[in-house]
Design a protein around this motif. Structure first.
Motif, PDB file in Angstrom:
ATOM      1  N   PRO A 541       0.838  -1.208   0.000  1.00  0.00           N
ATOM      2  CA  PRO A 541       0.000   0.000   0.000  1.00  0.00           C
ATOM      3  C   PRO A 541       0.865   1.246   0.000  1.00  0.00           C
ATOM      4  O   PRO A 541       2.048   1.208   0.366  1.00  0.00           O
ATOM      5  N   ARG A 542       0.259   2.338  -0.390  1.00  0.00           N
ATOM      6  CA  ARG A 542       1.019   3.583  -0.500  1.00  0.00           C
ATOM      7  C   ARG A 542       1.618   3.999   0.833  1.00  0.00           C
ATOM      8  O   ARG A 542       2.776   4.399   0.910  1.00  0.00           O
ATOM      9  N   THR A 548       6.757   6.383   3.255  1.00  0.00           N
ATOM     10  CA  THR A 548       7.486   6.798   2.054  1.00  0.00           C
ATOM     11  C   THR A 548       8.889   7.271   2.410  1.00  0.00           C
ATOM     12  O   THR A 548       9.862   6.975   1.709  1.00  0.00           O
TER      13      THR A 548
END
Length: 633
Positions: A541-542, A548
């Motif tokens: 998933p992002r 990130t």
């Protein structure tokens, strides 16, 4: 304080031929590289035999060292005059160097044996073993050298061999780029080490350990601080510490045995060795010591954060290596109270991290070289030996009670807590993160639902690969207690690095130890609910900004590109422009002016006598006119 014991010249017994530890793998590399394809069928056996023979010499030297009185356990082996008046090539056999030699040759031998199976289908296996032998020889020169010049030769040899090994599959652009990146980033650190050596020579008139360390207290604090910081810069490059850590994760492009050799037992530990060996300099430069501890703590946290977000099993372990080397740097920066814990953790880490890397390679071997943990799951029943040995390494690295990491890493945390509360609690936080990311790795790989590709047929690796895993897992269980309890290893290292004023006592129920276990348990439980008991999506998933941030290696590459690469490109373009339009423009313009002028003057030379007579008449008139003008003034 560093021990003042002098180095005793030694030329007899096994120690007298300890140079064979270096020569044997170097000879193996030379034979394999120079003989070409003729050695393809048996070259890998020669590579293994040379490292095993080097290990035998190391063990024999260790036994001989143990048989000597403690005050005689620093023996120098003179080889030849290298740079007259500056450095003679020689070896230093003492508890610190022999500990590294045993680790390099012992774990290195197991990695060589494992590589026979792992690289069995590679047509260039012979060349791979040649590079492994070259790496081992260079690393042994680094740790056995008795002066900084010889150490630097080994240091550069390690850099060359790591470049060749990381880029072994050079047909892959990513591998070639990773090798180049590792080489360039390490050159930054090497520049610091080189300037440090120049400064040591200028200050003390020598680079031999036996001559410069006793004089450290006589130099100015500023000089010693500068030397310490420059040595730290060199250590950061080799040991992948902030801010020179960016090469390590990309280096996973090399074959998995390379990851185990370089990133577990040898290359990344060279920086820790440099700091501990140079402890006499750091002990008179408190500022440099403080910077070492700060770099260590920052890196152990950064590596743990990066490892928490990686789905590539090898890159997750690479982040773990960053973190664990950070613990060692923290201990090395504390001083005499931390030296033994730093090296003890380095040795146990060599076993359990090599175990983990080779275990990852075994998983990849059975999964068609797949590295994404999101495409694993449920592998325990089909790869039991790999899974059990991997789990033992996992328990050791998270500090499970009574396993190796419990004694060495907790020893570092307790020592750091006594030295500085802030550093100590940050180290505890790093241990909690270790519990999370390593548990995440185990759950995603061996437990939960099967997420294999349709063409995957996972299977256990052959014995030539699993036997080294078993031996490494045994060391992962027992080695920590053997080294730490009773301060056995600290007393053994004393002739090389000295003893603290008060010997530490390992506390099984200390506040720091209990806090560490609690955070590790919290991290493991959180990982279980997130990746063990719950379904793991095959596509990551992002995630949040923090996810990130970790996946992008804390934007280390972006920072390097912004601060170094792009300004370097602009500077290069300006230099090319200035060279073409400035330097070359000036030269070419001058040449064109002279050429044009001579061309125009050449037109005057017509070859007609009447033209020349007219020119002479005109010139005579000008001269006469000038003379008359001057005469009338």
């Amino acid at each position: 304080m560093q021990s003042p014991v002098e180095i005793i010249p030694h030329s007899s017994g096994v120690v007298g031929v300890s140079w064979l530890m270096i020569v044997l793998p170097l000879l193996g590399a030379a034979i394999l590289l120079l003989s070409g394809r003729r050695t393809d069928r048996w070259g890998h056996f020669l590579g293994v035999a040379m490292v095993l023979a080097s290990f035998v010499v190391a063990v024999a030297s260790f036994v001989e060292l143990l048989g000597l009185p403690e005050d005689q356990r620093r023996m120098g082996v003179a080889l030849y005059q290298f740079i007259p008046g500056m450095a003679d090539m020689g070896l230093l056999i003492d508890p610190l160097s022999i500990s590294f030699a045993l680790l390099i040759t012992g774990v290195g031998s197991l990695i060589h044996i494992y590589s026979i199976g792992y690289m069995s289908h590679d047509p260039d296996r012979r060349r791979f073993f040649a590079y492994l032998n070259l790496f081992v020889a260079a690393m042994l020169l680094l740790v056995l050298a008795d002066n900084y010049v010889a150490l630097f030769i080994g240091w550069e040899g390690v850099g060359l061999a790591s470049y060749l090994l990381i880029g072994f599959w050079q047909h892959k652009p990513s591998a070639a780029a990773a090798a180049k990146k590792a080489f360039i980033v390490n050159r930054v650190g090497d520049f610091g080490l080189l300037i440090a050596i120049f400064t040591i020579w200028t200050t003390f008139g020598s680079v031999a350990f036996a001559k410069v360390f006793p004089l450290a207290g006589e130099a100015s604090n500023g000089t010693m601080t500068a030397v310490g910081l420059l040595l730290l810069l060199g250590a950061c490059g080799k040991s992948a510490q902030l801010p020179l850590q960016s090469w390590l994760l990309d280096a996973m492009e090399g074959p998995t045995p390379v990851s185990a050799l370089i990133h577990a037992a040898t290359m990344v530990t060279a920086g820790v060795y440099l700091i501990v060996r140079s402890g006499a300099f750091f002990e008179v430069a408190p500022t440099a010591q403080l910077v070492v501890t700060i770099v260590g703590v920052a890196t152990l946290l950064a590596g743990a954060i990066i490892g928490s977000a990686k789905d590539d099993i090898k890159k997750g372990l690479a982040g773990s290596t960053m973190s664990q080397i950070g613990y060692m740097m923290l201990a090395a920066g504390i001083g005499p109270a931390g030296y033994a814990f730093a090296i003890a953790h380095l040795i146990t880490h060599g076993f359990f991290k090599a175990n983990l890397f080779l275990g990852a390679g075994s998983v990849m071997h059975g999964m068609n070289d797949e590295v994404d943990m999101r495409r694993y799951g449920g592998l325990f029943p089909v790869m039991r030996i790999t899974a059990i040995t991997f789990i033992i390494g996992y328990l050791a690295i998270i500090g499970f009670p009574l396993l190796s990491g419990y004694f060495t890493k907790d020893g570092i945390i307790e020592t750091a807590m006594e030295h500085n509360q802030i550093l100590g609690w940050l180290a505890v936080l790093g241990a909690g993160l270790t519990g999370f990311y390593m548990s995440r790795m185990v759950f995603m790989t061996f437990f939960g639902k099967k997420r294999w590709a349709d063409d995957a047929h996972p299977h256990e690796s052959p014995a030539v690969m699993t036997v080294p895993l078993i031996l490494l897992s045994i060391g992962s269980i027992f080695l920590g207690a053997f080294l730490i309890l009773g301060n056995r290893f600290m007393k053994f290292l004393a002739p090389a690095v000295g003893l603290p004023e008060e010997l530490p006592v390992f506390h099984f129920g200390s506040t720091a130890g209990l806090a560490t276990l609690a955070l590790v348990a919290v991290g493991a439980v959180f990982a279980w609910f997130r990746y063990g008991a719950a379904d793991v999506p095959e596509v990551a998933p992002r995630g949040s900004f923090l996810t990130t941030f970790a996946r992008r290696d804390l934007y280390g590459d972006a920072l390097n590109e912004t601060l170094l690469m792009r300004p370097g490109q602009w500077l290069t373009r300006f230099a090319v422009f200035f060279d073409n339009r400035g330097v070359d423009g000036l030269v070419n313009g001058l040449a064109a002016t002279i050429g044009g002028t001579s061309g125009r003057l050449r037109r005057i030379q017509t070859g007609y006598v009447r033209s020349y007579a007219l020119s002479i008449l005109f010139g005579a008139a000008v001269v006469v006119g000038a003379l008359l003008y001057v005469g009338n003034m």
